[in-house]
Every structure is written in structure tokens, then in C-alpha cells.
Design a protein around this motif. Structure first.
Motif, PDB file in Angstrom:
ATOM      1  N   LYS A  90       0.824  -1.198   0.000  1.00  0.00           N
ATOM      2  CA  LYS A  90       0.000   0.000   0.000  1.00  0.00           C
ATOM      3  C   LYS A  90       0.864   1.257   0.000  1.00  0.00           C
ATOM      4  N   GLU A  91       0.320   2.319  -0.598  1.00  0.00           N
ATOM      5  CA  GLU A  91       1.053   3.583  -0.712  1.00  0.00           C
ATOM      6  C   GLU A  91       1.471   4.153   0.637  1.00  0.00           C
ATOM      7  N   ALA A  96       2.017  -4.702   3.434  1.00  0.00           N
ATOM      8  CA  ALA A  96       2.841  -5.299   2.380  1.00  0.00           C
ATOM      9  C   ALA A  96       2.694  -6.809   2.542  1.00  0.00           C
ATOM     10  N   SER A  97       2.409  -7.514   1.451  1.00  0.00           N
ATOM     11  CA  SER A  97       2.163  -8.943   1.588  1.00  0.00           C
ATOM     12  C   SER A  97       2.487  -9.694   0.305  1.00  0.00           C
ATOM     13  N   ASN A 156      -5.521   1.585  -3.232  1.00  0.00           N
ATOM     14  CA  ASN A 156      -4.318   2.416  -3.345  1.00  0.00           C
ATOM     15  C   ASN A 156      -3.030   1.644  -3.102  1.00  0.00           C
ATOM     16  N   SER A 157      -2.908   0.525  -3.783  1.00  0.00           N
ATOM     17  CA  SER A 157      -1.670  -0.235  -3.703  1.00  0.00           C
ATOM     18  C   SER A 157      -1.332  -0.820  -5.063  1.00  0.00           C
ATOM     19  N   PRO A 158      -0.045  -0.834  -5.402  1.00  0.00           N
ATOM     20  CA  PRO A 158       0.337  -1.583  -6.593  1.00  0.00           C
ATOM     21  C   PRO A 158       0.273  -3.070  -6.262  1.00  0.00           C
TER      22      PRO A 158
END
Length: 195
Positions: A90-91, A96-97, A156-158
Motif C-alpha cells: 500500500k502507498e 505489504a504482503s 491504493n496499492s500496486p
């Protein structure tokens, strides 16, 4: 149009001669419900690579999918078994996963195969990546494939999605269709043949 050796290496096809990777078709969607490749998939090429450029859905949070056909695209829904795992960050650094997504895979199912999760539809949100399909014209073996797609997800996450599996059929595949789970999309898809 054949690729040069440098471009062939960039496409993950190093070791093939420059005339063996050929752009067969390019289609651009503009508010379309699907892009279909129903010509050019023949025994001439042992591998087909589909490249996705700035695919932007009209509807927020939909998934990018594909399916195959043995009747020129008159019908889709071939039986497939797939796997799906992803990485995300996430931004705001709150998450983070890297994980396997058992709810997104298929076990001998005929629905369209998910290649992403919840793609955002903002003006600056899209997906890009590729799908490799092997020996679709074989009448002896099942048809293996894998994809890797990076996209901007609605939270809002790549996200980087890895999907692989096989179409459980020894019939000749002659058409491939791409669409969102719902709604239209914009963007370009190119089909390459690898001898």
C-alpha cells in the motif's frame, strides 16, 4: 513484423532467432466490453504472447479475465485449472504482503479466468503485463499458460499478480478473449507469435 534479437531477449524469448518472434495483431479498446483474437492462432507458432498496455476499466474494482475457444470465438468456457498468487504494498506503507489466493483460482471450472483483482478505474489507474499461451493448436496435449500483470488496485496499492495453469482440452484452440468481470475498458493488447 519480426523482432530484433535485443527485443526478443526483452520479451523473455532469448535464444530464438530474430525472425521467430512476430507481432501478429494489435487491438485497441475504447469503451469496449471485450477484445477477441479469433484469427492468427495456428500451428505456425508454438507460443503466443499477449501483451497488455494501459488497460483501464470503466467500473471500479473489476477483474481482468480471459478465456479460450475451439470454434473461432462463437463460444467460450473451456475447462481450466489455475493458480493465483500476488504481492502488494500500500502507498501509505500500512500493508505489504505476498500470498496465495485460493479464492481466485479454478479447479476444473469453465468461467473466465481471473488475471487480476480489483483494478482501479481512476484516470491514473490501469494494468500492464503479459500472458503466455503454449501450443494452442496441439491436439495431443492440454494447453499450459502463465501470466504476470502489475496493476493499481482500488485500495491504493500496486499489486503484482501471477496466474498459471492449463486449459484441460486436447482440442485445437483458435480464439482468445479478454474482458473485465463487468463493464467496459480502454487499452491495447498485442498478440505475438513465437516459433
Amino acid at each position: 513484423m519480426p523482432l530484433g534479437a535485443f527485443k526478443a531477449a526483452l520479451m523473455g524469448t532469448a535464444g530464438v532467432s530474430t525472425g521467430d518472434v512476430v507481432l501478429l495483431s494489435s487491438q485497441t479498446a475504447s469503451g469496449d466490453s471485450a477484445i477477441t483474437f479469433n484469427s492468427g492462432i495456428t500451428s505456425t507458432y508454438g507460443e503466443y504472447i499477449f501483451k497488455f498496455y494501459n488497460i483501464n476499466p470503466a467500473t471500479d474494482g473489476e477483474n481482468f479475465t480471459f478465456q479460450t475457444s475451439t470454434d473461432g470465438g462463437s463460444s467460450y468456457g473451456m475447462t481450466a485449472t489455475t493458480t493465483f498468487f500476488r504481492s502488494r504494498h500500500k502507498e501509505d506503507n500500512s500493508l505489504a504482503s505476498l500470498n496465495y489466493r485460493s479464492g481466485e483460482d479454478q479447479a476444473q471450472a469453465t468461467s473466465f479466468i481471473k488475471l487480476t483483482l480489483a483494478v482501479g478505474n481512476g484516470a491514473d489507474e490501469s494494468l500492464a503485463g503479459e500472458l503466455h499461451l503454449f501450443n494452442p493448436s496441439s491436439t495431443t496435449y492440454v494447453k499450459h499458460f502463465y501470466s504476470r500483470i502489475n496493476f493499481y488496485e482500488i485500495a491504493n496499492s500496486p499489486m503484482d499478480a501471477f496466474v498459471g495453469g492449463y486449459i484441460n482440452s486436447t482440442s485445437d484452440i483458435d480464439a482468445v478473449q479478454f474482458k473485465m468481470t463487468s463493464g467496459n475498458f480502454d487499452g491495447t493488447i498485442k498478440m505475438w507469435g513465437v516459433k
